[in-house]
Design a protein around this motif. Structure first.
Motif, PDB file in Angstrom:
ATOM      1  N   LEU A  58      -6.295  23.128  38.337  1.00 51.98           N
ATOM      2  CA  LEU A  58      -6.780  24.425  38.804  1.00 51.98           C
ATOM      3  C   LEU A  58      -6.687  25.490  37.717  1.00 51.98           C
ATOM      4  N   LYS A  59      -5.675  25.385  36.863  1.00 51.74           N
ATOM      5  CA  LYS A  59      -5.491  26.364  35.791  1.00 51.74           C
ATOM      6  C   LYS A  59      -6.601  26.276  34.741  1.00 51.74           C
ATOM      7  N   LEU A  60      -7.289  25.135  34.696  1.00 54.56           N
ATOM      8  CA  LEU A  60      -8.360  24.953  33.708  1.00 54.56           C
ATOM      9  C   LEU A  60      -9.664  25.607  34.137  1.00 54.56           C
ATOM     10  N   ILE A  61      -9.791  25.913  35.415  1.00 55.43           N
ATOM     11  CA  ILE A  61     -11.063  26.339  35.981  1.00 55.43           C
ATOM     12  C   ILE A  61     -11.114  27.850  36.117  1.00 55.43           C
ATOM     13  N   ASP A  62     -12.270  28.412  35.775  1.00 57.83           N
ATOM     14  CA  ASP A  62     -12.518  29.835  35.984  1.00 57.83           C
ATOM     15  C   ASP A  62     -12.908  30.042  37.459  1.00 57.83           C
ATOM     16  N   PRO A  63     -12.110  30.758  38.239  1.00 55.83           N
ATOM     17  CA  PRO A  63     -12.437  30.933  39.661  1.00 55.83           C
ATOM     18  C   PRO A  63     -13.811  31.533  39.907  1.00 55.83           C
ATOM     19  N   ASP A  64     -14.304  32.323  38.954  1.00 54.92           N
ATOM     20  CA  ASP A  64     -15.605  32.968  39.137  1.00 54.92           C
ATOM     21  C   ASP A  64     -16.770  31.996  38.983  1.00 54.92           C
ATOM     22  N   GLU A  65     -16.503  30.786  38.512  1.00 54.63           N
ATOM     23  CA  GLU A  65     -17.550  29.777  38.362  1.00 54.63           C
ATOM     24  C   GLU A  65     -17.709  28.926  39.630  1.00 54.63           C
ATOM     25  N   ILE A  66     -16.787  29.068  40.579  1.00 57.00           N
ATOM     26  CA  ILE A  66     -16.724  28.127  41.694  1.00 57.00           C
ATOM     27  C   ILE A  66     -17.585  28.569  42.862  1.00 57.00           C
ATOM     28  N   TYR A  67     -18.440  27.667  43.322  1.00 57.42           N
ATOM     29  CA  TYR A  67     -19.113  27.872  44.598  1.00 57.42           C
ATOM     30  C   TYR A  67     -19.523  26.519  45.165  1.00 57.42           C
ATOM     31  N   GLU A  68     -19.634  26.478  46.475  1.00 56.97           N
ATOM     32  CA  GLU A  68     -19.915  25.225  47.166  1.00 56.97           C
ATOM     33  C   GLU A  68     -21.402  24.911  47.133  1.00 56.97           C
ATOM     34  N   VAL A  69     -21.718  23.624  46.907  1.00 55.37           N
ATOM     35  CA  VAL A  69     -23.101  23.148  46.895  1.00 55.37           C
ATOM     36  C   VAL A  69     -23.189  21.898  47.765  1.00 55.37           C
ATOM     37  N   ASN A  70     -24.195  21.849  48.622  1.00 53.90           N
ATOM     38  CA  ASN A  70     -24.412  20.662  49.457  1.00 53.90           C
ATOM     39  C   ASN A  70     -25.580  19.859  48.901  1.00 53.90           C
ATOM     40  N   LEU A  71     -25.319  18.616  48.498  1.00 53.15           N
ATOM     41  CA  LEU A  71     -26.335  17.756  47.902  1.00 53.15           C
ATOM     42  C   LEU A  71     -26.315  16.389  48.590  1.00 53.15           C
ATOM     43  N   ARG A  88     -13.297  34.423  46.540  1.00 51.04           N
ATOM     44  CA  ARG A  88     -12.816  33.166  45.966  1.00 51.04           C
ATOM     45  C   ARG A  88     -12.511  32.139  47.042  1.00 51.04           C
ATOM     46  N   ARG A  89     -13.240  32.209  48.128  1.00 45.97           N
ATOM     47  CA  ARG A  89     -13.015  31.276  49.223  1.00 45.97           C
ATOM     48  C   ARG A  89     -13.193  29.835  48.759  1.00 45.97           C
ATOM     49  N   ASP A  90     -14.260  29.567  47.979  1.00 42.31           N
ATOM     50  CA  ASP A  90     -14.518  28.202  47.535  1.00 42.31           C
ATOM     51  C   ASP A  90     -13.466  27.740  46.529  1.00 42.31           C
ATOM     52  N   TYR A  91     -12.983  28.660  45.710  1.00 40.49           N
ATOM     53  CA  TYR A  91     -11.897  28.314  44.784  1.00 40.49           C
ATOM     54  C   TYR A  91     -10.642  27.920  45.566  1.00 40.49           C
ATOM     55  N   GLN A  92     -10.360  28.636  46.639  1.00 46.28           N
ATOM     56  CA  GLN A  92      -9.199  28.304  47.460  1.00 46.28           C
ATOM     57  C   GLN A  92      -9.336  26.905  48.062  1.00 46.28           C
ATOM     58  N   SER A  93     -10.580  26.538  48.400  1.00 54.23           N
ATOM     59  CA  SER A  93     -10.805  25.205  48.973  1.00 54.23           C
ATOM     60  C   SER A  93     -10.460  24.107  47.987  1.00 54.23           C
ATOM     61  N   LEU A  94     -10.628  24.374  46.702  1.00 51.14           N
ATOM     62  CA  LEU A  94     -10.331  23.364  45.678  1.00 51.14           C
ATOM     63  C   LEU A  94      -8.838  23.056  45.583  1.00 51.14           C
ATOM     64  N   LYS A  95      -8.022  23.935  46.116  1.00 49.49           N
ATOM     65  CA  LYS A  95      -6.583  23.685  46.066  1.00 49.49           C
ATOM     66  C   LYS A  95      -6.197  22.439  46.855  1.00 49.49           C
ATOM     67  N   ASP A  96      -7.065  22.020  47.775  1.00 52.43           N
ATOM     68  CA  ASP A  96      -6.808  20.794  48.541  1.00 52.43           C
ATOM     69  C   ASP A  96      -7.297  19.556  47.810  1.00 52.43           C
TER      70      ASP A  96
END
Length: 219
Positions: free
Chosen positions: A154-167, A139-147
């Motif tokens: 954060l409570k609305l989001i499923d941590p398992d859905e989170i990953y970083e994308v570069n666009l 859940r490294r990317d989920y932890q990044s969202l805390k910033d």
């Protein structure tokens, strides 16, 4: 706004055979998994989502009644009970069966290649089953969202859905799958966007995260 969130996921009632197969399988496991059986007994599963993951077409996800909160343990590592074998009702074919657990709650299952076959609900062979945990940094990317997000968001989001994308040299965090590879993402500056790939577009959304999830749940 509603047109942005058309999806190919299919929501349906939980089937009796799904729960019976799972329960009969868990009965064959050590007593440490009794808490998963209690979730089935408590009838916390409200519906099934088929086509939830393009990467795992056999995966069936569960949604819940409010009672699931009694079983959820936030921060616990996700795992899967895998390498289980089940056979069809005719006894001719065996299939790989996996039960997925997220934050101590059964999140879904898969029966690989089942298609139109009918499972023998008492056939589970758990003699070679494996408990496979997510890696420590799952859940490294989920932890990044805390910033980026407030605690309420954060409570609305499923941590398992989170990953970083570069666009386009911009950093986004995937938070919700739409259809055909499109998704809802949050840019590193906190802007919520809809990202489509055909044609490729990054569309900023004016709605708050809670409003977006309300719309998604209504579809």
């Amino acid at each position: 706004m509603f047109r942005l969130f058309n999806r190919k996921k299919s929501k349906r009632p939980v089937q009796d055979w799904e729960l019976v197969l799972m329960y009969k399988t868990l009965e064959k496991l050590p007593t440490e998994f009794e808490y998963l059986k209690r979730q089935i007994e408590a009838d916390i599963f409200a519906s099934s989502l088929v086509g939830y993951s393009a990467s795992y077409p056999d995966y069936v996800a569960f949604s819940y009644s409010d009672e699931y909160k009694e079983f959820r343990r936030m921060g616990e590592r996700d795992y899967e009970i895998t390498n289980i074998k089940v056979r069809d009702i005719d006894g001719e074919n065996w299939f790989d069966y996996t039960i997925f657990v997220s934050e101590e709650v059964i999140s879904g299952y898969s029966v690989k290649g089942l298609a139109g076959n009918v499972v023998d609900i008492i056939s589970a062979d758990v003699s070679s089953c494996i408990i496979r945990y997510e890696t420590d940094d799952y859940r490294r990317d989920y932890q990044s969202l805390k910033d980026v997000l407030s605690n309420d968001d954060l409570k609305l989001i499923d941590p398992d859905e989170i990953y970083e994308v570069n666009l386009k040299e911009r950093v986004f965090y995937h938070i919700y799958d739409l259809e055909d590879g499109d998704f809802i993402g949050i840019e590193s500056n906190g802007q919520i966007c809809k990202i489509t790939h055909d044609p490729f577009e990054i569309t900023p959304l004016k709605e708050s995260l809670s409003e977006i999830f309300s719309i998604l749940k209504a579809i």
